[in-house]
Motif scaffolding. Structure first.
Motif, PDB file in Angstrom:
ATOM      1  N   VAL A  95       0.805  -1.223   0.000  1.00 22.07           N
ATOM      2  CA  VAL A  95       0.000   0.000   0.000  1.00 22.07           C
ATOM      3  C   VAL A  95       0.839   1.276   0.000  1.00 22.07           C
ATOM      4  O   VAL A  95       0.521   2.245  -0.709  1.00 22.07           O
ATOM      5  N   VAL A  96       1.928   1.315   0.752  1.00 22.18           N
ATOM      6  CA  VAL A  96       2.713   2.552   0.839  1.00 22.18           C
ATOM      7  C   VAL A  96       3.354   2.885  -0.501  1.00 22.18           C
ATOM      8  O   VAL A  96       3.248   4.012  -1.003  1.00 22.18           O
ATOM      9  N   ASP A  97       4.023   1.907  -1.107  1.00 16.45           N
ATOM     10  CA  ASP A  97       4.674   2.159  -2.398  1.00 16.45           C
ATOM     11  C   ASP A  97       3.652   2.516  -3.469  1.00 16.45           C
ATOM     12  O   ASP A  97       3.911   3.365  -4.332  1.00 16.45           O
ATOM     13  N   CYS A  98       2.491   1.873  -3.429  1.00 14.08           N
ATOM     14  CA  CYS A  98       1.442   2.166  -4.405  1.00 14.08           C
ATOM     15  C   CYS A  98       0.984   3.611  -4.283  1.00 14.08           C
ATOM     16  O   CYS A  98       0.909   4.340  -5.292  1.00 14.08           O
ATOM     17  N   LEU A 132       2.711   3.142 -10.607  1.00 14.95           N
ATOM     18  CA  LEU A 132       2.561   4.051 -11.731  1.00 14.95           C
ATOM     19  C   LEU A 132       3.827   4.865 -11.946  1.00 14.95           C
ATOM     20  O   LEU A 132       4.451   5.323 -10.989  1.00 14.95           O
ATOM     21  N   ASP A 133       4.164   5.071 -13.198  1.00 15.97           N
ATOM     22  CA  ASP A 133       5.163   6.056 -13.564  1.00 15.97           C
ATOM     23  C   ASP A 133       4.547   7.441 -13.345  1.00 15.97           C
ATOM     24  O   ASP A 133       3.328   7.609 -13.439  1.00 15.97           O
ATOM     25  N   PRO A 134       5.363   8.466 -13.052  1.00 19.06           N
ATOM     26  CA  PRO A 134       4.808   9.809 -12.831  1.00 19.06           C
ATOM     27  C   PRO A 134       4.013  10.378 -14.000  1.00 19.06           C
ATOM     28  O   PRO A 134       3.247  11.324 -13.824  1.00 19.06           O
ATOM     29  N   LEU A 188       4.687   2.729 -18.594  1.00 20.89           N
ATOM     30  CA  LEU A 188       4.171   3.635 -17.571  1.00 20.89           C
ATOM     31  C   LEU A 188       3.522   2.937 -16.377  1.00 20.89           C
ATOM     32  O   LEU A 188       3.238   3.583 -15.371  1.00 20.89           O
ATOM     33  N   VAL A 189       3.274   1.638 -16.491  1.00 20.31           N
ATOM     34  CA  VAL A 189       2.594   0.909 -15.421  1.00 20.31           C
ATOM     35  C   VAL A 189       3.287  -0.432 -15.202  1.00 20.31           C
ATOM     36  O   VAL A 189       3.575  -1.143 -16.170  1.00 20.31           O
TER      37      VAL A 189
END
Length: 404
Positions: free
Chosen positions: A65-68, A161-163, A282-283
């Protein structure tokens, strides 16, 4: 007896060559989601609508959850007001606390972030997996505006996700023309993510499964309104709110375990536009962290993904054994019959070629490619287990919750 095995080796080689050819035909020039040019170099990112709600349904996702959330919040301005909703489905592993702390520690300006509890399911109703928390998040009040200009993005917690991902996806889905060129538009935009593998079990199974999915669900046919084929990748599904509500949303597929396929089919059969793109730049997604999770996940989905067709399911197991396990199993017998060396060697070379192709097209490393025989065996065990669990309901679970 050994002479009988030689045609088997050639069948494996021929099957692998055909698989590689079909994958290249289907994906060699497949449409991809591309990052937009840097801000300020051309037109505004998108005039794509009035509001975006990003929904992350979670259940016992402390490892993800944190990294997501950090990856989502690191995205560039998508060009319209947006919010992030984390909808918890009764986690017991500290997921909510970790998510709350991650949000609290961020210092840069944030969109509206809500961490909510989905609450208990309605009595007497069957809601599988993330359908309940996803439905609850979609039902939250919306700001005033035309639903055709409002967007719902459902992300799994194991997605990164990529920025540039949000802006690029909204730009593609919104359609119409502009200085950046034509884009097709979609009522459901779904992306094939880059597979990330960390444990041995993932390296054994995931690259093989990705190839089979590419063979089973044609990207071109999914994007063609005149074809019945419909596919959606559950980790990333961007809906136009108007279309999502028109098909009944997750509530209409509440009892479906493989809800992404059900939603894709509902979008297409209702006359709405489905758009399925390669999103590997990107994902990214890492679906399983160990063998136990991988076993539970694929035994949950495999039989359902083939529409509960036992012949198709068992046939897929046989095909995987033939293509990936048989060439390595026959290799020791080349000592007794050198004629086996040619088909076995060719088949193994083609297995490597498939992994190199995946590396070039989708960025999947070729790590542990020489253990393909074990991957084939593991999938061959997964298939009958999936049939048994789905039919009987025994041990048919996800993260320990019964699906029966």
């Amino acid at each position: 007896m050994i002479q009988i095995l030689e045609p088997l080796g050639w069948s494996a080689a021929l099957g692998l060559a055909l698989l590689l050819l079909l994958l290249e035909i289907r994906f060699g020039n497949a449409p991809r989601l591309q990052a937009l040019p840097a801000e300020g170099t051309t037109e505004p990112a998108v005039q794509c609508g009035t509001f975006l709600r990003v929904v992350v349904p979670v259940f016992n996702e402390r490892d993800n959850v944190v990294d997501c959330l950090e990856a989502i919040l690191a995205n560039r301005d998508p060009g319209l007001p947006w919010e992030l909703v984390v909808m918890d489905d009764g986690s017991s592993d500290g997921t909510v606390d970790l998510a709350s702390e991650a949000i609290r520690l961020r210092t840069e300006p944030l969109p509206l972030v809500r961490i909510l509890e989905a609450g208990p399911r309605p009595p007497g109703e069957r809601w599988c997996g993330k359908n309940w928390p996803a439905s609850r998040a979609a039902a939250l009040p919306w700001p005033p505006g035309d639903p055709s200009g409002q967007w719902l993005l459902f992300l799994d917690a194991d997605v990164r996700l990529d920025p540039e991902a949000l802006a690029a996806a909204l730009f593609e889905a919104s359609g119409s023309a502009g200085a950046l060129g034509e884009r097709s538009g979609a009522d459901l935009l779904t992306l094939a993510p880059r597979l990330v593998c960390g444990c041995l079990a993932e390296w054994l199974v995931q690259p093989i499964v990705a190839s089979l999915l590419g063979l089973a669900f044609s990207l071109e046919e999914s994007n063609d309104p005149s074809e019945t084929t419909a596919f959606a990748a559950g980790p990333f599904m961007l809906f136009r709110r108007r279309a999502y509500e028109a098909i009944g949303g997750h509530g209409a597929v509440a009892a479906e375990v493989v809800e992404d396929l059900a939603l894709a089919r509902a979008i297409k059969t209702s006359g709405h536009r489905l758009r399925y793109l390669i999103g590997t730049e990107l994902v990214a997604v890492r679906m399983y962290r160990n063998l136990a999770a991988l076993w539970e996940g694929w035994t949950k989905n495999w039989y359902l993904g083939l529409d509960r067709n036992p012949a198709a399911a068992l046939g897929s197991a046989g095909l995987v054994l033939l293509l990936y396990t048989v060439p390595w199993a026959l290799l020791p017998l080349t000592v007794m019959d050198p004629a086996l060396a040619a088909p076995c060697g060719l088949a193994i070379a083609l297995q490597l070629s498939l992994r190199v192709w995946s590396r070039l097209r989708f960025g999947t490393p070729i790590t542990y490619w020489w253990l393909a025989a074990l991957g084939g065996l593991l999938i061959a065990l997964i298939v009958p287990a999936s049939i048994w669990k789905t039919v009987t309901g025994r041990g048919w679970t996800w993260r320990g919750r019964s699906l029966a």
